[in-house]
Design an enzyme around this catalytic site. Structure first.
Site, PDB file in Angstrom:
ATOM      1  N   TRP A 132      20.703 -11.814  -3.103  1.00 13.89           N
ATOM      2  CA  TRP A 132      19.351 -11.277  -3.237  1.00 13.89           C
ATOM      3  C   TRP A 132      18.296 -12.381  -3.190  1.00 13.89           C
ATOM      4  O   TRP A 132      17.166 -12.192  -3.631  1.00 13.89           O
ATOM      5  CB  TRP A 132      19.228 -10.428  -4.501  1.00 13.89           C
TER       6      TRP A 132
ATOM      7  N   GLU B 252       0.818  -1.214   0.000  1.00 15.75           N
ATOM      8  CA  GLU B 252       0.000   0.000   0.000  1.00 15.75           C
ATOM      9  C   GLU B 252       0.855   1.268   0.000  1.00 15.75           C
ATOM     10  O   GLU B 252       0.545   2.230  -0.710  1.00 15.75           O
ATOM     11  CB  GLU B 252      -0.913   0.032   1.241  1.00 15.75           C
TER      12      GLU B 252
ATOM     13  N   GLU C 152      16.354  -6.358 -21.551  1.00 16.14           N
ATOM     14  CA  GLU C 152      15.915  -7.133 -20.364  1.00 16.14           C
ATOM     15  C   GLU C 152      14.405  -7.086 -20.126  1.00 16.14           C
ATOM     16  O   GLU C 152      13.949  -7.205 -18.983  1.00 16.14           O
ATOM     17  CB  GLU C 152      16.665  -6.674 -19.091  1.00 16.14           C
TER      18      GLU C 152
ATOM     19  N   HIS D 117      18.968   6.738 -10.482  1.00 18.39           N
ATOM     20  CA  HIS D 117      17.954   6.705  -9.426  1.00 18.39           C
ATOM     21  C   HIS D 117      17.161   8.003  -9.374  1.00 18.39           C
ATOM     22  O   HIS D 117      16.155   8.092  -8.714  1.00 18.39           O
ATOM     23  CB  HIS D 117      18.602   6.469  -8.060  1.00 18.39           C
TER      24      HIS D 117
HETATM   25  N1  GLN Z   1      21.660  -5.396 -15.781  1.00 18.79           N
HETATM   26  C1  GLN Z   1      20.854  -4.880 -14.724  1.00 18.79           C
HETATM   27  C2  GLN Z   1      19.995  -3.745 -15.251  1.00 18.79           C
HETATM   28  O1  GLN Z   1      20.441  -3.080 -16.144  1.00 18.79           O
HETATM   29  C3  GLN Z   1      21.712  -4.394 -13.594  1.00 18.79           C
HETATM   30  C4  GLN Z   1      20.891  -3.871 -12.466  1.00 18.79           C
HETATM   31  C5  GLN Z   1      21.673  -3.603 -11.227  1.00 18.79           C
HETATM   32  O2  GLN Z   1      22.873  -3.458 -11.256  1.00 18.79           O
HETATM   33  N2  GLN Z   1      21.021  -3.499 -10.118  1.00 18.79           N
HETATM   34  O3  GLN Z   1      18.915  -3.511 -14.768  1.00 18.79           O
END
Ligand code: GLN
Ligand code: ZN
Length: 771
Positions: free
Chosen positions: A574, A16, A497, A707
């Site tokens: 992770w 949420e 990706e 970011h």
């Molecule tokens: N190859 C991943 C991406 O480009 C690497 C992400 C990461 O380093 N957290 O999203």
């Protein structure tokens, strides 16, 4: 005996808080809606906890990050944000306060002028990111307790015993970036703020404050011990009727045992999971009288059901060694585990019964208390009454049984797996094959994932669209992103990706030995969450995973396509890892799986392979004496995974940080051809530390921070490249963003990459003139 926890997740059982934040950030809801929504979530959680715990935590609920809350509370506002600060302070409107609070987390652009955000770093050895305080002499240290007060009122409204969580001053200053002078000179202003906070908490009739000092689990010397004494003599002198719990976690506190025990804390919280040596400290040196021991015994970091029989024995031993009562607690905040196993419908029953997420950990605490307070000897041990925890555990263990052979075998990673051709020779072979220009431009792998993509993925999972339709859609996206990269003029392309929801989960879904969860979300930072998979069995690769997507991408372009794989240590770090096998055995199984994937990619003619070790640094042990063991496994696994990369195939790795100091040797041993790292968020301060490495390795220090939504200008980027060139020889320098672009939107991405390529071209032209 009482039960409590260090802290609880706050992202929400159904995410949420994340939903609210995401909406607020795109201005789909206003500050009031965000705040009241978050408040409701907080109160509901407090009520839930009050029904299950004797003492509940308060102020662990943060809108974005606990460290940011402390920066805000203490008024440790870095000068560049002061202009954004509402002038009325605590009396300002909620929108003004929140806008300022989030500006520190995310940066802000006002009338074309951008203020960059605070840096983000990993919280000790977790995958949680905190915002890094910046200390300079201009800080005005003006307490702003209005948010804290609201948290306290929320807890008080329940009429249930609670404690107010604060991050302690030694940890705060220890994790700060000291921008002027020395750390010592900030102790005085800082301690004054904590003294004032103690006054406030007393005024508000708060019963307990939990001051968290996880830094005590790191290596400390005399200087830090003195600092601890200085800070806590002052703070504790202000305590009056307010009770103070010193909470430590993530390891034992061997280096500060004496000053901790000598100070007048009402309770001391120790982690017996991450720091089993704490038990020995108590047995050897004794525990202070009149002090409550808060025994962190339920693992806040992993998701396996506790060995309650073992814990019962532990607590009994501890009880014999301390004079006051014991509180049963989590080893650290439960922030690092998902909410509940109950939401998982797809997990096999015998796995489910061996798991404990946050809710189930509360049940474990309650159960442990009942058994310890009950008639000794009746439960569990004679096997008649409550056999269930043990039975359940056995169930889980059966599922996790390994056919990995002898896990104790001497060398999991024999040292002969190096790439045999020396780097310089490889460089020439690769340059011949790839023909890259000076300052090659590339990205880290992922491209923005938008609502349409997520919808298609969901529909595919729900069976609404066929696998063929989903595949056709992904191919279409790959085609578009290849075109986009060609249009932008990038030199080394990626396939984007798109097939990956997450760089770890995707591989987990395609490898044997993993289960992925449906709702197992864990906060990574602010509104970001991840869903760590569970490694429960032996890992095997039964089929190619990325090969079809990447070879399709390569078929669309003459430019080299870089294959992106996630490395073994990152997958482990992770994931929630099985604990019945040594880590190196799990790592070696994973390395074999990745090597098989690499072999297939090379076979298909892919000329560049990147193995991401984004999380290598994350679990580097807090104590230096334990580094070697960890790095041996990490390096061994990376080498085993990449041992068969051919000399004319360029091997890249990517890491999400640039603090090289501690790991130079390990990274050298990776023996890659190119490394890309994070650098922009720390304003390239760490460039000098990879000067040596860059002498004989190609390196791409991320040129802008992905970011943040801010798009740097061409001029700004040119300046950054010039700065990089002071430390990195031109032939070694790659130009790329900081990290994957998955979380950005396509407009920001296009603009930023266009500027990046533009700046690079200008620079190449400068170099051409000079030649
Ligand atoms: N190859 C991943 C991406 O480009 C690497 C992400 C990461 O380093 N957290 O999203
Ligand atoms: Zn990264």
């Amino acid at each position: 005996m009482k039960t409590t926890i260090v802290g609880f997740p706050r992202i929400g059982k159904n995410r949420e808080l994340k939903t609210l934040l995401d909406k607020y950030f795109v201005q789909a809801i206003d500050a009031e809606t965000l705040y009241s929504g978050a408040r409701k979530l907080e109160i509901d959680q407090l009520k839930f906890l009050a029904e299950r715990l004797d003492i509940i935590p308060c102020n662990d609920f943060s809108l974005y990050d606990g460290m940011l809350d402390m920066i805000y509370l203490l008024g440790a506002i870095p000068p560049r944000f002061v202009k954004l600060q509402p002038s009325q302070g605590g009396a300002a409107s909620l929108p003004a306060k929140l806008s300022f609070y989030f500006a520190m987390a995310r940066g802000k652009e006002v009338a074309g002028e951008s203020t960059y955000p605070l840096e983000m770093k990993k919280w000790f050895t977790t995958n949680y990111h905190y915002l890094v305080p910046e200390l300079s002499r201009d800080i005005s240290w003006k307490l702003e307790p209005s948010f804290l007060k609201a948290h306290v009122e929320a807890a008080q409204s329940l009429g249930h015993p609670f404690k107010v969580n604060l991050i302690g001053p030694l940890t705060f200053v220890g994790l700060s970036k000291i921008q002027e002078g020395s750390l010592e000179e900030y102790l005085e202003p800082l301690v004054r703020q904590y003294e004032a906070l103690m006054d406030l908490l007393r005024e508000w009739n708060v019963p307990w404050v939990q001051i968290e000092e996880p830094i005590l689990a790191t290596d400390l010397g005399n200087k830090e011990r003195e600092q601890f004494r200085f800070l806590y003599d002052r703070i504790l002198s202000k305590k009056g009727p307010l009770k103070v719990l010193l909470q430590t976690y993530f390891g034992d506190i061997r280096d500060s045992w004496k000053p901790v025990c000598e100070a007048a804390f009402d309770a001391i919280g120790l982690d017996f999971v991450g720091g089993p040596y704490n038990e020995e400290l108590i047995q050897r040196y004794g525990f202070p009288e009149n002090t409550i021991l808060v025994a962190g015994c339920i693992d806040g970091r992993n998701i396996w059901k506790a060995d309650l029989i073992g814990l019962k024995r532990l607590i009994k031993k501890l009880a014999a060694a301390v004079s006051q009562e014991i509180w049963l607690s989590s080893s650290c905040s439960l922030l690092h585990v998902p909410y509940t196993v109950k939401g998982e419908s797809a997990l096999p029953e015998n796995l489910k019964t061996s798991l404990a997420f946050a809710y189930e950990k509360l049940e474990e605490l309650e159960l442990l208390k009942q058994v310890l307070e009950g008639d000794p000897g009746t439960a569990w041990e004679d096997g008649t009454e409550e056999k269930s925890p043990e039975e359940q555990k056995e169930n889980g263990m059966a599922l996790r049984k390994s056919d990995a052979g002898n896990p104790q075998k001497e060398e999991t990673f024999p040292g002969n797996k190096f790439r045999p051709v020396p780097r310089q020779e490889r460089y020439e072979l690769q340059q011949k094959r790839l023909g890259l220009p000076l300052f090659p431009t590339t990205t880290i792998g992922s491209f923005p994932q938008d609502g349409e993509l997520r919808r298609m993925r969901r529909q595919y999972r729900e069976g609404v669209i066929s696998p063929q339709a989903y595949e056709a859609y992904l191919r279409d996206r790959i085609r578009q992103v290849i075109n986009l990269q060609e249009d932008l003029g990038l030199d080394v392309l990626v396939h984007g990706e798109y097939e990956r929801n997450d760089m770890v989960e995707y591989f987990a879904e395609h490898l044997e030995g993993f289960y992925t969860t449906e709702q197992g979300w864990v906060q990574s930072y602010g509104s970001r969450v991840t869903k760590p998979p569970i490694i429960y069995g032996d890992i095997k690769r039964n089929h190619p995973i990325t090969v079809p997507w990447i070879s399709y991408a390569q078929s669309l372009t003459k430019k080299p396509v870089k294959a992106i794989l996630t490395g073994p240590i990152t997958i482990i770090n992770w994931s929630f890892v099985r604990e019945d096998l040594p880590l190196e055995v799990v790592a070696s199984q994973l390395a074999d799986a990745i090597r098989e994937e690499i072999d297939d990619l090379q076979e298909k003619g892919i000329p560049i392979i990147q193995v991401d070790e984004a999380a290598l640094r994350e679990k580097l042990p807090l104590r230096r004496s334990e580094w070697e063991g960890y790095l041996k496994v990490a390096v061994g696994a990376f080498q085993a995974a990449t041992a068969s990369v051919r000399p004319d195939v360029q091997l890249h790795t990517h890491m999400c940080y640039s603090e090289f100091g501690s790991m130079v040797d390990a990274i050298n041993a990776f023996d890659v051809d190119v490394i890309t790292i994070e650098a922009a968020r720390s304003q390239f301060e760490l460039l000098p530390s990879f000067q040596d490495y860059a002498r004989d390795h190609q390196i791409g220090p991320g040129i802008y921070d992905i970011h943040s939504p801010l798009v740097p200008s061409i001029e700004e980027l040119q300046q950054r490249i010039h700065r990089m060139l002071q430390y990195i020889p031109a032939p070694m320098l790659w130009i790329n963003p900081d990290c994957g672009l998955k979380t950005r939107n396509i407009e920001e991405t296009k603009a930023a990459l266009a500027h990046m390529v533009g700046a690079t071209k200008k620079l190449r032209a400068e170099y051409d003139k000079r030649m």
